[in-house]
Design an enzyme around this catalytic site. Sequence first.
Site, mmCIF file in Angstrom:
data_model
loop_
_atom_site.group_PDB
_atom_site.id
_atom_site.type_symbol
_atom_site.label_atom_id
_atom_site.label_comp_id
_atom_site.label_asym_id
_atom_site.label_seq_id
_atom_site.Cartn_x
_atom_site.Cartn_y
_atom_site.Cartn_z
ATOM 1 N N GLY A 49 0.936 -1.140 -0.090
ATOM 2 C CA GLY A 49 0.086 0.090 0.046
ATOM 3 C C GLY A 49 0.877 1.193 -0.104
ATOM 4 O O GLY A 49 1.899 1.150 -0.682
ATOM 5 N N GLU A 50 0.700 2.120 0.948
ATOM 6 C CA GLU A 50 1.462 3.478 0.988
ATOM 7 C C GLU A 50 1.973 3.499 2.364
ATOM 8 O O GLU A 50 1.218 3.529 3.428
ATOM 9 C CB GLU A 50 0.705 4.680 0.739
ATOM 10 C CG GLU A 50 1.322 5.930 0.024
ATOM 11 C CD GLU A 50 2.365 6.454 0.920
ATOM 12 O OE1 GLU A 50 3.574 6.463 0.698
ATOM 13 O OE2 GLU A 50 2.188 6.651 2.146
ATOM 14 N N SER A 51 3.243 3.157 2.650
ATOM 15 C CA SER A 51 3.824 2.964 4.166
ATOM 16 C C SER A 51 3.826 4.161 4.910
ATOM 17 O O SER A 51 3.536 4.210 6.167
ATOM 18 C CB SER A 51 5.314 2.572 4.019
ATOM 19 O OG SER A 51 6.356 3.684 3.390
ATOM 20 N N CYS A 81 5.994 -5.378 0.256
ATOM 21 C CA CYS A 81 6.181 -4.014 -0.321
ATOM 22 C C CYS A 81 6.090 -2.906 0.889
ATOM 23 O O CYS A 81 7.109 -2.856 1.657
ATOM 24 C CB CYS A 81 5.110 -3.466 -1.386
ATOM 25 S SG CYS A 81 5.606 -2.185 -2.191
ATOM 26 N N ARG A 110 12.615 3.272 0.213
ATOM 27 C CA ARG A 110 11.258 3.548 -0.448
ATOM 28 C C ARG A 110 11.309 3.799 -1.952
ATOM 29 O O ARG A 110 12.274 4.573 -2.516
ATOM 30 C CB ARG A 110 10.581 4.450 0.299
ATOM 31 C CG ARG A 110 9.982 4.120 1.853
ATOM 32 C CD ARG A 110 9.311 5.288 2.281
ATOM 33 N NE ARG A 110 7.921 5.558 1.520
ATOM 34 C CZ ARG A 110 7.607 6.512 0.892
ATOM 35 N NH1 ARG A 110 8.319 7.451 0.437
ATOM 36 N NH2 ARG A 110 6.347 6.723 0.312
ATOM 37 N N ILE A 139 5.617 -3.358 -7.632
ATOM 38 C CA ILE A 139 4.738 -1.791 -7.876
ATOM 39 C C ILE A 139 5.446 -0.863 -7.020
ATOM 40 O O ILE A 139 4.992 -0.840 -5.600
ATOM 41 C CB ILE A 139 3.265 -2.043 -7.660
ATOM 42 C CG1 ILE A 139 2.579 -3.380 -8.525
ATOM 43 C CG2 ILE A 139 2.374 -0.951 -7.888
ATOM 44 C CD1 ILE A 139 1.119 -3.924 -8.312
ATOM 45 N N ARG A 140 5.881 0.094 -7.388
ATOM 46 C CA ARG A 140 6.439 1.368 -6.668
ATOM 47 C C ARG A 140 7.347 0.633 -5.684
ATOM 48 O O ARG A 140 6.997 0.943 -4.463
ATOM 49 C CB ARG A 140 5.512 2.022 -6.191
ATOM 50 C CG ARG A 140 4.771 2.980 -7.291
ATOM 51 C CD ARG A 140 3.645 3.932 -6.484
ATOM 52 N NE ARG A 140 4.250 4.904 -5.699
ATOM 53 C CZ ARG A 140 3.736 5.676 -4.891
ATOM 54 N NH1 ARG A 140 2.467 5.423 -4.793
ATOM 55 N NH2 ARG A 140 4.203 6.462 -3.948
ATOM 56 N N HIS A 189 4.877 -8.160 -4.865
ATOM 57 C CA HIS A 189 3.414 -8.323 -3.962
ATOM 58 C C HIS A 189 2.901 -9.796 -4.366
ATOM 59 O O HIS A 189 2.202 -10.172 -5.529
ATOM 60 C CB HIS A 189 2.307 -7.525 -4.851
ATOM 61 C CG HIS A 189 2.481 -6.104 -4.289
ATOM 62 N ND1 HIS A 189 1.749 -5.591 -3.517
ATOM 63 C CD2 HIS A 189 3.369 -4.957 -4.863
ATOM 64 C CE1 HIS A 189 1.879 -4.060 -3.267
ATOM 65 N NE2 HIS A 189 3.210 -3.658 -4.051
ATOM 66 N N GLU A 191 0.685 -11.665 -3.249
ATOM 67 C CA GLU A 191 -0.713 -11.704 -3.252
ATOM 68 C C GLU A 191 -1.599 -11.452 -4.683
ATOM 69 O O GLU A 191 -2.668 -11.706 -4.739
ATOM 70 C CB GLU A 191 -1.471 -10.760 -2.095
ATOM 71 C CG GLU A 191 -1.303 -9.328 -2.437
ATOM 72 C CD GLU A 191 0.073 -8.590 -2.240
ATOM 73 O OE1 GLU A 191 -0.090 -7.258 -2.388
ATOM 74 O OE2 GLU A 191 0.938 -9.279 -2.058
#
Length: 223
Positions: A49-51, A81, A110, A139-140, A189, A191
């Site tokens: 997600g976004e840490s 991630c 990051r 992804i990022r 990822h 998942e």
Amino acid sequence: MTVPRIGVLALQGDVVDHMRALEAAGAEATPVRRASELDAVEALVIPGGESTAMSRLLEVFDLFDPVKKRLDEGMPAFGSCAGMILLADEVLDGRPDQRSFGVIPMTVRRNAFGRQVDSFETPIAIDGVPGGPFEAVFIRAPWVERVGAGVRVIGTVEAGAESGRDGGEGPGGRIVAVRAGVCLATSFHPEVTPDARVHEYFVGMVRGANAGPVEQEERGTPE
């Protein structure tokens, strides 16, 4: 065989796919949004997600300290991630107010592999995960630039597999998967694919932790 009850931190990020993968791997999966739900699980997945957003939400929901306490007490955890970033003891290119749990002695950068448009897939071999290379989706994504004592590198990608910056290279390339005792972290990822082998590996870790001490070879060796 006992079915382990594994929580997925459900404040932000890819919660549903992690729950699906855990169920496919033979676990009971449940979302965790409050301390009482954390108390009911044997292990925790921290999703992608976004840490920085997750760090803030952990504080807003009064979950940071309860999760930190359980992790320090030896609760198994898997971070993918953003989850990898939250498990690290040092984060590069993060926000000054960003907090991490610091349970894996490693330095994570990051967004090391670039922006959303730089997302890519590549097969990687993961030590301990049988069945051939795993198709890893980045992804990022972060990468690991340093591992400390007791951290075992279990997955790398060759430099040039992506369009990221120089650095973060282990003996076989950029470090993208590690294990430290009962903690597992991947910069990709697993998942989002139909392949549940990484989650099966983690479920096996949880079962092993419940059965007794983790075997020495699974703890990794010091630097």
